[in-house]
Design a protein around this motif. Structure first.
Motif, short mmCIF file in Angstrom:
data_model
loop_
_atom_site.label_atom_id
_atom_site.label_comp_id
_atom_site.label_asym_id
_atom_site.label_seq_id
_atom_site.Cartn_x
_atom_site.Cartn_y
_atom_site.Cartn_z
N ALA A 103 0.83 -1.20 0.00
CA ALA A 103 0.00 0.00 0.00
C ALA A 103 0.87 1.26 0.00
O ALA A 103 1.86 1.33 0.72
CB ALA A 103 -0.91 0.01 1.22
N VAL A 104 0.47 2.22 -0.82
CA VAL A 104 1.18 3.50 -0.83
C VAL A 104 0.80 4.26 0.44
O VAL A 104 -0.24 4.00 1.05
CB VAL A 104 0.83 4.34 -2.09
CG1 VAL A 104 1.20 3.60 -3.37
CG2 VAL A 104 -0.62 4.76 -2.11
N PRO A 105 1.64 5.20 0.87
CA PRO A 105 1.30 5.98 2.07
C PRO A 105 -0.04 6.70 1.89
O PRO A 105 -0.26 7.39 0.89
CB PRO A 105 2.46 6.98 2.17
CG PRO A 105 3.58 6.36 1.42
CD PRO A 105 2.94 5.58 0.31
N THR A 106 -0.92 6.55 2.84
CA THR A 106 -2.26 7.15 2.74
C THR A 106 -2.21 8.67 2.67
O THR A 106 -3.09 9.29 2.08
CB THR A 106 -3.16 6.72 3.90
OG1 THR A 106 -2.51 7.04 5.13
CG2 THR A 106 -3.45 5.23 3.85
N ASN A 120 -16.22 1.48 -1.68
CA ASN A 120 -16.57 0.61 -2.80
C ASN A 120 -15.67 -0.63 -2.95
O ASN A 120 -16.05 -1.56 -3.67
CB ASN A 120 -16.55 1.40 -4.11
CG ASN A 120 -17.63 2.45 -4.12
OD1 ASN A 120 -18.80 2.15 -4.32
ND2 ASN A 120 -17.26 3.69 -3.87
N TYR A 121 -14.53 -0.62 -2.32
CA TYR A 121 -13.60 -1.74 -2.44
C TYR A 121 -13.00 -2.06 -1.08
O TYR A 121 -11.78 -2.05 -0.89
CB TYR A 121 -12.50 -1.42 -3.47
CG TYR A 121 -13.05 -1.18 -4.85
CD1 TYR A 121 -13.35 -2.24 -5.69
CD2 TYR A 121 -13.32 0.12 -5.29
CE1 TYR A 121 -13.89 -2.03 -6.95
CE2 TYR A 121 -13.86 0.34 -6.55
CZ TYR A 121 -14.13 -0.74 -7.37
OH TYR A 121 -14.67 -0.53 -8.62
N ALA A 122 -13.87 -2.36 -0.14
CA ALA A 122 -13.44 -2.65 1.24
C ALA A 122 -12.40 -3.77 1.23
O ALA A 122 -12.53 -4.76 0.51
CB ALA A 122 -14.64 -3.06 2.08
N GLY A 123 -11.38 -3.57 2.02
CA GLY A 123 -10.33 -4.58 2.14
C GLY A 123 -9.22 -4.45 1.11
O GLY A 123 -8.20 -5.11 1.21
N SER A 141 -4.99 -3.40 -4.79
CA SER A 141 -4.27 -4.65 -4.49
C SER A 141 -4.85 -5.84 -5.25
O SER A 141 -4.16 -6.83 -5.45
CB SER A 141 -4.27 -4.93 -2.98
OG SER A 141 -5.57 -4.82 -2.45
N ASN A 142 -6.09 -5.74 -5.74
CA ASN A 142 -6.67 -6.82 -6.54
C ASN A 142 -6.36 -6.67 -8.03
O ASN A 142 -6.87 -7.42 -8.85
CB ASN A 142 -8.19 -6.92 -6.32
CG ASN A 142 -8.94 -5.69 -6.79
OD1 ASN A 142 -8.37 -4.75 -7.33
ND2 ASN A 142 -10.24 -5.69 -6.59
N GLY A 143 -5.56 -5.64 -8.38
CA GLY A 143 -5.16 -5.43 -9.77
C GLY A 143 -6.07 -4.50 -10.55
O GLY A 143 -5.79 -4.15 -11.70
N LEU A 144 -7.18 -4.07 -9.96
CA LEU A 144 -8.13 -3.20 -10.64
C LEU A 144 -7.55 -1.80 -10.77
O LEU A 144 -6.98 -1.25 -9.82
CB LEU A 144 -9.44 -3.16 -9.84
CG LEU A 144 -10.68 -2.65 -10.55
CD1 LEU A 144 -11.01 -3.51 -11.77
CD2 LEU A 144 -11.85 -2.64 -9.59
#
Length: 159
Positions: A103-106, A120-123, A141-144
């Motif tokens: 994950a990039v820095p928030t 819309n993309y929990a997790g 992280s799911n490639g979307l």
């Protein structure tokens, strides 16, 4: 007669070989953009501040300065020991942060994008964020791949 044929065949093969060698002598990267490895201290101040703020204590594995800006305007490519790759423009402003499955820095993600992804993309985490002329392109992280405008409003899923 045989020797003339052999001579012509040899000359023909030599010509073909020379043509192939010349055509293959250029690097596959035909954009003419050469790069030089530089030290951390040679980065613009904005880039150094960004790295020390968002990646404290993480060392750079390699830093390259390109002779010509890439399509996204980046001149500097920074490769960190934790696997991140960050691109900066000539002023040291980041143009692309790629976490390579991390994950990039928030803090660098606009709040509207974070809110949209959370709802819309929990997790899922944002593993790549790129600033484009019209807004942001992120990869989850799911490639979307998701595209947002400059205010962080969702536009579309990129295919």
């Amino acid at each position: 007669m045989k020797s003339i044929r052999n001579l012509l065949a040899t000359a023909f093969l030599a010509s073909i070989t020379a043509i192939l060698l010349v055509s293959c002598s250029n690097d596959d990267n035909n954009d003419g953009n050469t790069s030089t490895v530089i030290e951390f201290s040679a980065l613009p101040e904005n880039a150094r501040t960004f790295l020390t703020t968002h990646f404290p204590g993480v060392e750079s594995r390699m830093i390259k300065q390109n002779a010509i800006a890439d399509d996204d305007g980046s001149i500097y490519d920074v490769y960190l020991t934790n696997g991140f790759e960050i691109d900066f423009d000539s002023n040291g402003n980041w143009t692309d942060v790629d976490g390579n499955t991390q994950a990039v820095p928030t803090a660098i993600v606009p709040e509207a994008i974070t809110t949209y992804v959370t709802a819309n993309y929990a997790g899922q985490t944002i593993n790549t964020i790129e600033i484009e002329r019209t807004g942001y392109d992120i990869e989850l992280s799911n490639g979307l791949d998701l595209v947002f405008d400059s205010q962080g409003q969702f536009i579309r899923i990129d295919s």
